[in-house]
Design a protein around this motif. Structure first.
Motif, PDB file in Angstrom:
ATOM      1  N   SER A  24     -22.156  -6.958 -22.706  1.00 53.68           N
ATOM      2  CA  SER A  24     -21.204  -6.066 -23.369  1.00 53.68           C
ATOM      3  C   SER A  24     -20.691  -6.679 -24.669  1.00 53.68           C
ATOM      4  O   SER A  24     -20.433  -5.967 -25.629  1.00 53.68           O
ATOM      5  CB  SER A  24     -20.040  -5.736 -22.437  1.00 53.68           C
ATOM      6  N   GLU A  27     -15.703 -21.325 -13.415  1.00 52.43           N
ATOM      7  CA  GLU A  27     -14.508 -20.772 -14.042  1.00 52.43           C
ATOM      8  C   GLU A  27     -13.999 -21.604 -15.206  1.00 52.43           C
ATOM      9  O   GLU A  27     -13.168 -21.135 -15.973  1.00 52.43           O
ATOM     10  CB  GLU A  27     -13.390 -20.609 -13.004  1.00 52.43           C
ATOM     11  N   PRO A  82     -22.124 -12.826  -7.367  1.00 50.21           N
ATOM     12  CA  PRO A  82     -21.248 -11.896  -8.099  1.00 50.21           C
ATOM     13  C   PRO A  82     -20.665 -12.501  -9.377  1.00 50.21           C
ATOM     14  O   PRO A  82     -20.526 -11.806 -10.386  1.00 50.21           O
ATOM     15  CB  PRO A  82     -20.133 -11.581  -7.094  1.00 50.21           C
ATOM     16  N   ASP A  83     -20.354 -13.793  -9.366  1.00 53.29           N
ATOM     17  CA  ASP A  83     -19.821 -14.435 -10.566  1.00 53.29           C
ATOM     18  C   ASP A  83     -20.860 -14.480 -11.676  1.00 53.29           C
ATOM     19  O   ASP A  83     -20.550 -14.219 -12.843  1.00 53.29           O
ATOM     20  CB  ASP A  83     -19.345 -15.857 -10.238  1.00 53.29           C
ATOM     21  N   CYS A  92     -23.439 -12.462 -12.007  1.00 54.99           N
ATOM     22  CA  CYS A  92     -23.674 -11.085 -12.459  1.00 54.99           C
ATOM     23  C   CYS A  92     -22.548 -10.622 -13.376  1.00 54.99           C
ATOM     24  O   CYS A  92     -22.800  -9.993 -14.411  1.00 54.99           O
ATOM     25  CB  CYS A  92     -23.805 -10.147 -11.260  1.00 54.99           C
ATOM     26  N   TYR A  93     -21.315 -10.927 -13.016  1.00 51.88           N
ATOM     27  CA  TYR A  93     -20.167 -10.542 -13.839  1.00 51.88           C
ATOM     28  C   TYR A  93     -20.250 -11.186 -15.217  1.00 51.88           C
ATOM     29  O   TYR A  93     -20.063 -10.534 -16.237  1.00 51.88           O
ATOM     30  CB  TYR A  93     -18.862 -10.922 -13.142  1.00 51.88           C
ATOM     31  N   ARG A  94     -20.555 -12.471 -15.257  1.00 50.73           N
ATOM     32  CA  ARG A  94     -20.654 -13.171 -16.542  1.00 50.73           C
ATOM     33  C   ARG A  94     -21.808 -12.627 -17.381  1.00 50.73           C
ATOM     34  O   ARG A  94     -21.687 -12.496 -18.590  1.00 50.73           O
ATOM     35  CB  ARG A  94     -20.818 -14.663 -16.324  1.00 50.73           C
ATOM     36  N   TYR A  95     -22.922 -12.327 -16.734  1.00 50.54           N
ATOM     37  CA  TYR A  95     -24.064 -11.798 -17.461  1.00 50.54           C
ATOM     38  C   TYR A  95     -23.731 -10.430 -18.051  1.00 50.54           C
ATOM     39  O   TYR A  95     -24.045 -10.149 -19.212  1.00 50.54           O
ATOM     40  CB  TYR A  95     -25.286 -11.715 -16.544  1.00 50.54           C
ATOM     41  N   LEU A  96     -23.103  -9.564 -17.279  1.00 50.84           N
ATOM     42  CA  LEU A  96     -22.716  -8.245 -17.782  1.00 50.84           C
ATOM     43  C   LEU A  96     -21.675  -8.362 -18.890  1.00 50.84           C
ATOM     44  O   LEU A  96     -21.687  -7.580 -19.847  1.00 50.84           O
ATOM     45  CB  LEU A  96     -22.195  -7.379 -16.638  1.00 50.84           C
ATOM     46  N   LYS A  97     -20.801  -9.328 -18.776  1.00 49.44           N
ATOM     47  CA  LYS A  97     -19.800  -9.560 -19.822  1.00 49.44           C
ATOM     48  C   LYS A  97     -20.478  -9.987 -21.128  1.00 49.44           C
ATOM     49  O   LYS A  97     -20.110  -9.531 -22.210  1.00 49.44           O
ATOM     50  CB  LYS A  97     -18.814 -10.627 -19.348  1.00 49.44           C
TER      51      LYS A  97
END
Length: 121
Positions: free
Chosen positions: A101, A21, A90-91, A93-98
């Protein structure tokens, strides 16, 4: 011994989550996270190595040397590693998708990379 394995895994996941984070990884941050994990291991090991004759600290002699048993069990280490991966997946994956985008929205050149983390060590 199960509660020791769960608390060990929780401490590691929470400390690694702090690193994930943070926006910048500096020596003091990385050092404090690593020291926090190592101090937990050390204090817990010392606490569980106190003999059963010190009943004012340990009310149950079953706790004597139980953390050493936890640390020497390969299954506990594998379960800890699996829990860390599952807990932090999940963290990531979230950062990778961010990042994906952001690449689509900002017209980043194909050979230009968007940093996953900003590391300043």
């Amino acid at each position: 011994a199960f509660q020791l394995a769960v608390s060990q895994t929780s401490i590691i996941i929470v400390n690694l989550k702090i690193l994930l984070e943070s926006h910048h990884w500096t020596w003091p941050l990385v050092g404090s996270v690593l020291m926090s994990i190592l101090i937990f291991f050390g204090v817990t090991a010392l606490y569980n190595m106190i003999g059963p004759w010190d009943n004012f600290i340990l009310y149950n002699s079953d706790m004597f040397m139980s953390y050493v048993d936890v640390l020497s069990d390969l299954n506990i280490w594998l379960a800890t590693l699996l829990a860390i991966v599952i807990g932090l997946l999940p963290d990531f994956c979230y950062r990778y998708l961010k990042i994906l985008s952001q690449r689509k929205g900002s017209r980043v050149k194909s050979n230009q990379t968007v940093p996953f983390y900003s590391v300043h060590l």
